[in-house]
Design an enzyme around this catalytic site. Structure first.
Site: not given
Lengths: 329, 329
Positions: B53-56, B104, B109, B218
């Site tokens: 996911g994006s956001g990391h 991860k 994922d 998250h």
């Protein structure tokens, strides 16, 4: 105040100790004050000293190392180091080639660095200083006569540091530092304030739908407040303000999209997406882009944009290898 | 929600475009999805693909470049990329030596990367994957069976990436990736939540005097909540939890003090000040320390600690030159 610290009184000392412990082979902390120097003292080249209040991490200790600074003198948060602290820093790194101090334009910093340079001269050290005043937001501010010194400062560190590393004399290092200062401009904004540990509460307040344009790196007021706008609108406003001061059209530049401490990279990259295209459309060539936290205001949320007009000399010095905690090349 | 963005729907796309524009000579975005690859496609060596996911940010696109990843596939914020997006990424960088995916450990994922690897095999691409599960906080979580994969992932990118760059075959690259996974452990905490743009409000709430220990990247719940303690107390708690899982005593390690996105460097260095001394006292030798934002949760405030036990092979691969946006050596 919600912070991951131990106690307010030890913030600066423990932070600087923790920074040095991240690179113990490269950095050393002086006993006297929160002063960081290179572990290996330079010989036969001009030494560079910078500093100012703490709270702008990684500035300035993160720029101590080969190719940049020889010494960073940190005061308490948002407060200039004292003249004797600066003097200790100068003495710890001075060489027979002399010392150049890079000072951000704040009244306290100027006064204390100037006094330290005079005291160093009394002890037979050849020391001079330059004043960085890249912030185009306001002519005078709460803490300055004239423009403030902000993120553009690290480009002075980089380029003058590389010149010193080449073995140039004090006059030449100072000249190239002044050339960077003449060609670098910055403007910033914030959507959320920071809290100075000793104050215990935010330095200012913004409503949920408000932003401050032209803010300084201590949360000083900028040009105005207005309703929060889109990333592109904000970025355009800052760029236009900068371009009104220096016309960078047809020039080759370094661009810094600088986070103020708590701004996620997600937002900084969204800003860069606009700025890159907007500058390119105006015939400005982006030689290199830096996106990240380079000159912060503790955990303020917001960003600043810095543009440096390059010539061949500055480009080659910018590209020269440097090895510090926070410079990424 | 107070963010510097344009609109919620374009966050991931504009962010990835802005990231690529920070290094257009080094990186390229595929037309199809938010997928970043090296501008120069590698030949004759194993290719490394990661994502999630994006956001990391800077993970994972910030680790694409020579010596690390060949491709990073980003989903929307905190959501796995789809199997066909991962497949596009794999196909864009695959070589005759094959592809290793670094995943991860999150259910989504794993499912999607596994499916993409199978689809790649159907197209004649030799592809395998490894699963990173370095988070010692909880055995199972909201989104995982088994431990979560967090900041330790970037050490897998670095070390397996260097191995691939040396020309090792897929079996050897996978083996060294699994060796890193076996030897790396992480634990994190937060004092303030992040807001997923599409959600518009914070993922969780913490009282002004509360922190969450063992939190995921998250904002998933950790081991427990408790009253905010001192930096040293928190850091000791995390280290003790990690050392209870692997006894690093007498070993040489890499230490990451990782910011969650909105944590000022000031706090991370204060944490490092304690952790450095605490580990050293227990006979653990710190070979290298990284302090900064490496695997974030948008603008969550907090930090994680990662310890990797090194052997000679991992040490030499860790030291190998890499050139990406976010790796600093």
């Amino acid at each position: 105040m919600k912070k991951i610290i131990n106690d307010v009184a030890s913030v600066e000392e423990q932070m600087i100790q923790g920074l040095v412990k991240a690179a113990p082979d490269m950095l050393r902390k002086l006993e006297y004050g929160t002063i960081v120097v290179r572990a290996q003292r330079k010989q036969g080249q001009v030494a560079l000293v910078s500093g100012g209040g703490s709270g702008h991490e990684p500035a300035h200790a993160g720029y101590v190392g080969k190719g940049m600074l020889d010494c960073a003198v940190a005061g308490t948060v948002f407060t200039s180091p004292t003249p004797d602290q600066v003097l200790e820093g100068i003495k710890a790194v001075a060489t027979d080639q002399g010392v150049l101090c890079v000072v951000k334009n704040y009244t306290g910093d100027i006064m204390n660095f100037e006094m330290a340079v005079e005291m160093a001269a009394d002890e037979g050290i050849k020391a001079e200083y330059v004043v960085v005043n890249d912030d185009v937001a306001v002519k005078d501010s709460l803490y300055t006569t004239g423009r403030r010194g902000v993120a553009g400062t690290i480009l002075v560190h980089k380029i003058a540091g590389a010149k010193a590393e080449e073995g140039a004399d004090l006059k030449a290092v100072k000249e190239v530092a002044e050339k960077v200062i003449a060609n670098v401009r910055t403007m910033g904004m914030a959507i959320a304030p920071c809290t100075v540990p000793a104050a215990g509460k935010p330095g200012f307040e913004l409503a949920e739908d408000e932003m401050e344009i032209g803010i300084g790196i201590h949360g000083e007021p900028g040009t105005h407040r207005e309703k929060l706008a889109s990333a592109d609108t904000i970025a355009k406003m800052l760029v236009d303000h900068i371009l009104a001061d220096i016309d960078y059209k047809g020039q080759e530049i370094v661009l810094i999209v600088n986070g103020m401490g708590a701004t996620p990279l997600m937002e900084l990259y969204i800003v860069n997406n606009f700025v890159h295209d907007y500058l390119t459309k105006q015939g400005i060539t982006i030689y290199d882009t830096m996106v990240g936290n380079y000159m912060t205001s503790i955990e303020m949320a917001g960003f600043s944009l810095t543009l440096l007009r390059l010539d061949d000399e500055m480009k080659s010095l910018y590209d020269a290898k440097a090895h510090t905690l926070a410079w990424k090349k």
